[in-house]
Structure formats: structure tokens, C-alpha cells
Write an enzyme that holds these catalytic residues in place. Sequence first.
Site, PDB file in Angstrom:
ATOM      1  N   GLN A   1      -2.999   7.138  -6.191  1.00 41.30           N
ATOM      2  CA  GLN A   1      -2.927   8.014  -5.025  1.00 41.30           C
ATOM      3  C   GLN A   1      -1.534   8.523  -4.715  1.00 41.30           C
ATOM      4  OE1 GLN A   1      -4.728   5.608  -1.946  1.00 41.30           O
ATOM      5  NE2 GLN A   1      -6.788   5.925  -2.725  1.00 41.30           N
TER       6      GLN A   1
ATOM      7  N   ASP B   1       0.833  -1.200   0.000  1.00 42.95           N
ATOM      8  CA  ASP B   1       0.000   0.000   0.000  1.00 42.95           C
ATOM      9  C   ASP B   1       0.871   1.255   0.000  1.00 42.95           C
ATOM     10  OD1 ASP B   1      -2.379   1.386   0.023  1.00 42.95           O
ATOM     11  OD2 ASP B   1      -2.543   1.401   2.209  1.00 42.95           O
TER      12      ASP B   1
ATOM     13  N   GLY C   1      -5.831   3.322  -5.179  1.00 44.77           N
ATOM     14  CA  GLY C   1      -4.442   3.549  -5.552  1.00 44.77           C
ATOM     15  C   GLY C   1      -3.862   2.511  -6.484  1.00 44.77           C
ATOM     16  N   ARG C   2      -3.725   1.283  -5.993  1.00 51.33           N
ATOM     17  CA  ARG C   2      -3.124   0.229  -6.812  1.00 51.33           C
ATOM     18  C   ARG C   2      -4.044  -0.170  -7.970  1.00 51.33           C
ATOM     19  NH1 ARG C   2      -1.473  -3.213  -1.508  1.00 51.33           N
ATOM     20  NH2 ARG C   2      -3.282  -2.039  -0.770  1.00 51.33           N
ATOM     21  N   SER C   3      -5.339  -0.232  -7.697  1.00 47.55           N
ATOM     22  CA  SER C   3      -6.289  -0.581  -8.767  1.00 47.55           C
ATOM     23  C   SER C   3      -6.259   0.464  -9.869  1.00 47.55           C
ATOM     24  CB  SER C   3      -7.709  -0.691  -8.195  1.00 47.55           C
ATOM     25  OG  SER C   3      -7.791  -1.724  -7.237  1.00 47.55           O
TER      26      SER C   3
ATOM     27  N   SER D   1      -7.105  -2.932  -1.808  1.00 45.21           N
ATOM     28  CA  SER D   1      -7.819  -2.854  -0.533  1.00 45.21           C
ATOM     29  C   SER D   1      -9.015  -1.921  -0.649  1.00 45.21           C
ATOM     30  CB  SER D   1      -6.886  -2.382   0.589  1.00 45.21           C
ATOM     31  OG  SER D   1      -7.557  -2.409   1.836  1.00 45.21           O
ATOM     32  N   ASP D   2      -8.770  -0.683  -1.124  1.00 41.96           N
ATOM     33  CA  ASP D   2      -9.867   0.281  -1.235  1.00 41.96           C
ATOM     34  C   ASP D   2     -10.338   0.496  -2.671  1.00 41.96           C
ATOM     35  OD1 ASP D   2      -7.839   1.769  -2.344  1.00 41.96           O
ATOM     36  OD2 ASP D   2      -7.886   3.375  -0.851  1.00 41.96           O
ATOM     37  N   GLY D   3      -9.693  -0.165  -3.636  1.00 40.78           N
ATOM     38  CA  GLY D   3     -10.109  -0.010  -5.027  1.00 40.78           C
ATOM     39  C   GLY D   3      -9.731   1.333  -5.612  1.00 40.78           C
TER      40      GLY D   3
END
Length: 271
Positions: free
Chosen positions: A256, A179, A216-218, A212-214
Site C-alpha cells: 500500500q 503500519d 500492505g505488510r502482508s 492487520s488487514d492482510g
Amino acid sequence: MEDHLQKKDRLDKEWEALCSYQAEPAACAVGQEEQNVQRNRPHGILVYDHSRVILKPENNQSRSDYINASPIMDHDPRNPAYISSQGPLPSTVADFWQMVWESGCVVIVMLTPLAENGIKQCHQYWPDEGSDLYHIYEVNLVSEHIWCDDFLVRSFYLKNVQTNETRTVTQFHFLSWMDQNVPESARTLLDFRRKVNKCYRGRSCPIIVHCSDGGGRSGTYILIDMVLNKMAKGAKEIDIAATLEHLRDQRSGMVQTKVSSPLKEPHKSAR
């Protein structure tokens, strides 16, 4: 790209502008309704009212149409190319599989470990072995193949026990992307993407992408895939900042973190 390399401050200026970018419309009233708050990750991303996946309430165990997931359009405004979703909570696993079923999804891209530094990032929404029933969706783990230290591939046999229809779903799980950080190896992430797209080739359903939250990485994965697909189709000009704004019009928090330090690859940069 040449302009970015010649003007070292251009990326910083673009990022400053992106940080102040506000989508319009940006109402998130549905996700803030009392019955839906518990279906969101604490301090996580909220879906826009105008851009959210809507479940069929008649097939939902809570008779709800809400899930924290956003359809992401590329060039076709009628058919999403992706669905960007938060990682399931213990209480939303059945909702997640309902979304997989109703979207016609056959490929899931998971970009987070289940836990990171003792903090739960995503609930395990599949069985360790055999099958589990999540409301009316039976999930059977068919195989788990470790490709390398950074990612593995799982195959699921998904059955709707109401209709007895079945489908095979493949999950690509990237393990080493922490993250608020970047993958250690750009080459490994691109290899991962190639395997995803080889499995997906010829399909017309959206790819479900979640971390996790859909956000930054997504968002980063979707942005990379979208831009590389345009390049492969021969696009003469690629505007990465405008493409990211397009993503943020559909889901907040997409990409992000700006990282300008080099990845662990020779002559590579995390730009």
C-alpha cells in the site's frame, strides 16, 4: 535493477500505474453480505468473490464458509503458495484456526504488533500459557523464543478435538514493522524471512501471512519472498511491477505504500 538506478523516476511512474491498476474480476459481494460484514476489519480490505478461502461450514461454529483471507498463487494455479489474511478479530479467532487446520498450514507469519499507538491491530489468537479451546481447535503454547528485538518464534501444538488429530504449528512474529511504514532494518527482515523458509522447507502447504488487514505488510512480505525465490531459481528477468499486479489480481490492497527514503542500513534503499 540497473535500469531503476539509472532512471530515478522509473519507480515513481511504475507506482503511479500500479495505483490505478484495477483487478478484473473484482466483485466482493460475499464479504459485503450482512452476516459477513462483522467478520471484516472496519475500513479494511474485502476479499474477491473469485479468490477467497472457503471454510467448511459443517466445522464452523457459525455454520459459515466465510473468512477474510485470500489464497495467493505463485506459479502453480492449483496450489496456493500463501494465504494472505487479516489479523483475527475476537469473533473470528476460531475461524482463523479452522483455516490453519483445513489448509494444512504449519507456518504462520505475523507482521504486526498486537497494538500500535494504543490502536488494536490484531486480537491475540493464542494463549499466554497452557492451552485454550477455540470451538473444536485446541491450541497449546509449547514455546516462545525471542530471537532478537525485532522478532520472536512461537511453537503451538494444535489439536482437532473432534478427530483427535494433532499438528505442530510455528508462528514467526515480526514486531517492529509499523503500519504504513517500512521495517527499520532491511537485513533484519531478510534474516526473518530466512528463518521462516528454513522452517518451511520441503512443505507443500501454504504459508499463512497476516498483518492487520492482510494487505500492505502482508503483500510486501509475499512480494519480497516471491521475487527472491525466483532469483534463487535462476530467473533471468524479474518484473516486480507485474508480480505485484499478479498479487493484486488475487487480493486488493497488496503493498500500500511506496517509500523511497533509505532504510537504516548502509547502501540500502527501500525500493
